[in-house]
Design a protein around this motif. Structure first.
Motif, PDB file in Angstrom:
ATOM      1  N   UNK A  78       1.018  -1.307  -0.132  1.00 48.30           N
ATOM      2  CA  UNK A  78       0.129   0.011   0.072  1.00 48.30           C
ATOM      3  C   UNK A  78       0.924   1.220   0.039  1.00 48.30           C
ATOM      4  N   UNK A  79       1.845   1.339   0.740  1.00 50.85           N
ATOM      5  CA  UNK A  79       2.917   2.505   0.795  1.00 50.85           C
ATOM      6  C   UNK A  79       3.669   2.485  -0.363  1.00 50.85           C
ATOM      7  N   UNK A  80       4.161   1.286  -1.144  1.00 50.16           N
ATOM      8  CA  UNK A  80       4.732   1.512  -2.571  1.00 50.16           C
ATOM      9  C   UNK A  80       3.617   2.236  -3.487  1.00 50.16           C
ATOM     10  N   UNK A  81       2.328   1.753  -3.299  1.00 50.64           N
ATOM     11  CA  UNK A  81       1.353   2.301  -4.295  1.00 50.64           C
ATOM     12  C   UNK A  81       1.191   3.857  -4.182  1.00 50.64           C
ATOM     13  N   UNK A  82       1.220   4.301  -2.898  1.00 50.17           N
ATOM     14  CA  UNK A  82       0.966   5.752  -2.704  1.00 50.17           C
ATOM     15  C   UNK A  82       2.314   6.392  -2.972  1.00 50.17           C
ATOM     16  N   UNK A  83       3.276   5.720  -2.839  1.00 42.93           N
ATOM     17  CA  UNK A  83       4.615   6.460  -3.335  1.00 42.93           C
ATOM     18  C   UNK A  83       4.790   6.425  -4.896  1.00 42.93           C
ATOM     19  N   UNK A  84       3.990   5.410  -5.563  1.00 41.19           N
ATOM     20  CA  UNK A  84       3.979   5.687  -7.077  1.00 41.19           C
ATOM     21  C   UNK A  84       3.310   7.100  -7.588  1.00 41.19           C
ATOM     22  N   UNK A  85       2.137   7.071  -6.739  1.00 42.53           N
ATOM     23  CA  UNK A  85       1.245   8.253  -6.880  1.00 42.53           C
ATOM     24  C   UNK A  85       2.140   9.562  -6.611  1.00 42.53           C
ATOM     25  N   UNK A  86       2.777   9.509  -5.455  1.00 39.25           N
ATOM     26  CA  UNK A  86       3.271  10.659  -5.145  1.00 39.25           C
ATOM     27  C   UNK A  86       4.456  11.167  -6.258  1.00 39.25           C
ATOM     28  N   UNK A  87       5.065  10.036  -6.769  1.00 37.46           N
ATOM     29  CA  UNK A  87       5.989  10.324  -7.687  1.00 37.46           C
ATOM     30  C   UNK A  87       5.461  10.670  -9.200  1.00 37.46           C
TER      31      UNK A  87
END
Length: 98
Positions: A78-87
């Motif tokens: 979930x955190x990696x997905x949010x990090x993708x969105x932030x990127x």
């Protein structure tokens, strides 16, 4: 009654918002390399967030972010997905802090 994961729904909604803003530019990059997640410290620096702000946006403790940044642990899916969105949209972090 069907259980729906609120965090999953939130991330899905955020993804739709981010991708709909610039579908031509952002969506192909995410589709071509869906597993690419920038290093947490690099992403935090790109977004201009302090460690405590990044932790708040990610919904984790400062300690967790420090562990990610020193490779002592890895972010959840979930955190990696949010990090993708932030990127994909670095301003999203500041919007989530407001």
């Amino acid at each position: 009654m069907e259980f729906k994961d609120p965090m999953g729904e939130l991330l899905s909604s955020l993804e739709q918002i981010v991708l709909s803003r610039d579908t031509i530019k952002v969506a192909p990059a995410l589709q071509a390399q869906p597993e690419i997640v920038p290093e947490p410290q690099r992403l935090r620096e790109l977004t201009g967030m302090k460690i405590d702000e990044f932790a708040r946006v990610m919904g984790v403790t400062v300690s967790s972010v420090k562990k990610w940044e020193t490779s002592q642990s890895k972010p959840s899916a979930t955190a990696r997905k949010l990090m993708q969105l932030l990127h994909a949209n670095p301003r999203l972090g500041q919007q989530l802090l407001e």
